[in-house]
Design an enzyme around this catalytic site. Structure first.
Site, PDB file in Angstrom:
ATOM      1  N   LYS A  44       0.840  -1.208   0.000  1.00  0.00           N
ATOM      2  CA  LYS A  44       0.000   0.000   0.000  1.00  0.00           C
ATOM      3  C   LYS A  44       0.877   1.261   0.000  1.00  0.00           C
ATOM      4  CE  LYS A  44      -1.618   1.392   4.176  1.00  0.00           C
ATOM      5  NZ  LYS A  44      -1.279   2.758   4.595  1.00  0.00           N
ATOM      6  N   ASN A  45       1.882   1.290   0.867  1.00  0.00           N
ATOM      7  CA  ASN A  45       2.650   2.521   1.037  1.00  0.00           C
ATOM      8  C   ASN A  45       3.640   2.774  -0.102  1.00  0.00           C
ATOM      9  OD1 ASN A  45       1.209   3.020   3.300  1.00  0.00           O
ATOM     10  ND2 ASN A  45       2.812   2.443   4.759  1.00  0.00           N
ATOM     11  N   CYS A 102      -4.104  12.642  13.426  1.00  0.00           N
ATOM     12  CA  CYS A 102      -4.822  11.375  13.390  1.00  0.00           C
ATOM     13  C   CYS A 102      -4.520  10.601  14.640  1.00  0.00           C
ATOM     14  CB  CYS A 102      -4.507  10.587  12.124  1.00  0.00           C
ATOM     15  SG  CYS A 102      -2.911   9.829  12.173  1.00  0.00           S
ATOM     16  N   ARG A 127       1.328  14.358  13.336  1.00  0.00           N
ATOM     17  CA  ARG A 127       1.718  14.205  11.938  1.00  0.00           C
ATOM     18  C   ARG A 127       1.820  15.547  11.215  1.00  0.00           C
ATOM     19  NH1 ARG A 127      -0.737   8.680   9.580  1.00  0.00           N
ATOM     20  NH2 ARG A 127       1.181   8.757   8.412  1.00  0.00           N
ATOM     21  N   ASP A 161       5.321   0.544  12.180  1.00  0.00           N
ATOM     22  CA  ASP A 161       4.125  -0.132  11.668  1.00  0.00           C
ATOM     23  C   ASP A 161       4.034  -1.601  12.110  1.00  0.00           C
ATOM     24  OD1 ASP A 161       3.368   2.189  10.442  1.00  0.00           O
ATOM     25  OD2 ASP A 161       4.010   1.604   8.438  1.00  0.00           O
ATOM     26  N   ARG A 193      -8.291  -0.498   5.681  1.00  0.00           N
ATOM     27  CA  ARG A 193      -7.468   0.458   4.930  1.00  0.00           C
ATOM     28  C   ARG A 193      -6.159  -0.180   4.477  1.00  0.00           C
ATOM     29  NH1 ARG A 193      -7.007   6.239   7.694  1.00  0.00           N
ATOM     30  NH2 ARG A 193      -5.788   6.480   5.804  1.00  0.00           N
TER      31      ARG A 193
END
Ligand code: EPU
Length: 417
Positions: free
Chosen positions: A22-23, A116, A121, A305, A397
């Site tokens: 995804k990233n 968030c 961030r 993560d 997500r």
């Protein structure tokens, strides 16, 4: 509202294939706007964040289409350089459009993405780097407009190796006049993948994967094809789940060179991990051992993560461990949920102190962010009895049908309304 109902206590066994990252896919999809034409990006995971990125591209005037794992973007007819505020609020990664739109059109209108769950961030490194390249920003209300007659290459030194800022600056500098160097750049594998895509467009970038990236501006670019790298965080999540539950799993397409810091830690806990031609094989047949202190940090240090997933293993390890989270200031929200399952964890500033207990017990818990949600699913698979995980929107997500992924390895997880 959907929930996951997990019956825990089952060892994992079998083979699973990891989808694209995804990233890596998000900035690459944004980068298709740098030059008009039809780009073909393959190995793109089917995730909510990716659909949101396609919506953003459409809102700018691109045509997008998905066929299995291939996304085609025709970015010829871009008619707007305004990133819609509601999509900006929905997904922080919309900031990846700043660099490419400035590179192609010399202007962009964006909005400050909100804070968030995992931290404030900030965006200062993105903005100051773009200003170094000659972009002028004017803020009015929530809107921030960036403009530049011509992006001029220069030496930029980041005060912290931000992943997103490194990517935005690489994209902005592709067509700059002269040479741009980014010092103290982030070194994540996703940055190397972005470099490969941009060079496929005709850019001249070198150094991604090291702390200094050099970008020589070019006059012309063309559309390209690219295959996204496998998702190291999904691979790492499966590794953690296997070590937590016990069992033997073959993770196809996972790259050990992208998650060496995790592999080192899991081996210390007692896991048997080997890399083979097309992936990683992991086996765990004992209670995990405690590991002293683990510290998250920018790549190649231990990834934030994967912090919550490893914490689940440590919560049932023999002995005491601690985790220091240095990247995001609020990334311990899963701790309260793990405590509902019996975990013995105390937070002291940026350190979580974990006393390993014999086993977790099923409970009703709620995910607070993407990786916290993945950790709770692992905890549910480890725990005795039934666990219900709420707030699946976070998990969806970043994990494509997480219940199918783990049920394929023998777990018992049902998605219910
Ligand atoms: N930071 C600033 N100013 C900036 C940018 C960042 O102070 O201008 C700070 C942040 O507040 C944070 C730290 O620097 O404390 C790291 O932020 P970074 O910019 O490196 O992260 P990011 O680009 O926003 C990406 C991943 C995250 C991952 C981090 C760290 C994507 C789309 N997101 O975020 O992934 O946690 O790098 O590795 O690539 C996830 O997938 O669950 C996720 C959150």
């Amino acid at each position: 509202m959907e929930v996951l109902k997990i019956n825990g206590g089952i060892k994992l066994a079998g083979t699973v294939k990891v989808d694209g990252a995804k990233n890596a896919a998000l900035p690459i999809l944004a980068a298709t706007t740098i030059v008009g034409g039809t780009h073909r990006i393959s190995n793109v995971p089917e995730l909510r964040d990716i659909s949101t990125m396609m919506q953003i591209l459409e809102s700018l005037g691109c045509k997008t289409r998905r066929d299995d794992d291939v996304i085609t973007v025709d970015s010829t007819g871009i008619s707007s350089t305004r990133i819609p505020e509601e999509l900006m609020m929905k997904m922080r990664s919309s900031i990846f459009l700043m660099g490419p739109l400035l590179a192609r059109f010399g202007e962009v209108e964006t909005f400050q993405p909100g804070g968030c769950a995992i931290g404030e961030r900030k965006m200062d490194i993105h903005f100051s780097g773009l200003e170094d390249l000659g972009v002028e920003f004017v803020q009015s209300g929530d809107s921030i407009r960036g403009k530049s007659e011509r992006i001029i290459g220069t030496a930029i030194k980041l005060r912290f190796p931000s992943v997103g800022a490194t990517e935005n600056l690489m994209m902005a500098a592709v067509t700059a006049e002269g040479v741009t160097t980014i010092e103290n750049a982030a070194r994540e594998p996703e940055i190397v993948d972005l470099q490969d895509f941009l060079n496929g467009l005709g850019a001249k970038i070198s150094g991604a994967g090291t702390s200094t990236i050099s970008i020589t501006g070019v006059d012309s670019l063309r559309a390209a094809e690219h295959r996204v790298i496998p998702d190291r965080i999904v691979a790492g999540t499966i590794l953690c789940a296997t070590v937590a539950c016990g069992g033997s799993v073959d993770i196809l397409e996972a790259r050990v060179d992208h998650i060496e810091s995790l592999v080192t830690v899991l081996r210390e806990m007692g896991a048997d991990i080997e890399s083979h031609g097309n992936g990683i094989r992991v086996s765990m047949h004992e209670r995990p051992s405690a590991i002293g202190e683990l510290r998250t940090g920018p790549y190649p240090e231990f990834p934030t993560d994967l912090q919550s997933q490893v914490m689940v293993i440590l919560s049932i390890a023999s002995g005491d461990s601690s985790i220091r989270e240095t990247i995001f200031e609020s990334r311990f929200q899963h701790v309260e949920q793990l405590r509902l399952m019996g975990a013995d964890i105390v937070i002291d500033g940026e350190v979580a102190k974990i006393h390993g207990i014999d086993g977790l017990k099923g409970a009703r818990v709620a995910s607070t962010d993407l990786r916290a949600g993945a950790a709770l699913v692992i905890a549910g698979m480890v725990a005795s009895g039934e666990t219900t995980v709420e707030n699946l929107n976070h998990i969806d997500r970043g994990y494509h049908r997480i219940e199918e992924l783990f049920n394929g390895l023998g777990a018992s997880i049902k998605r219910e309304s």
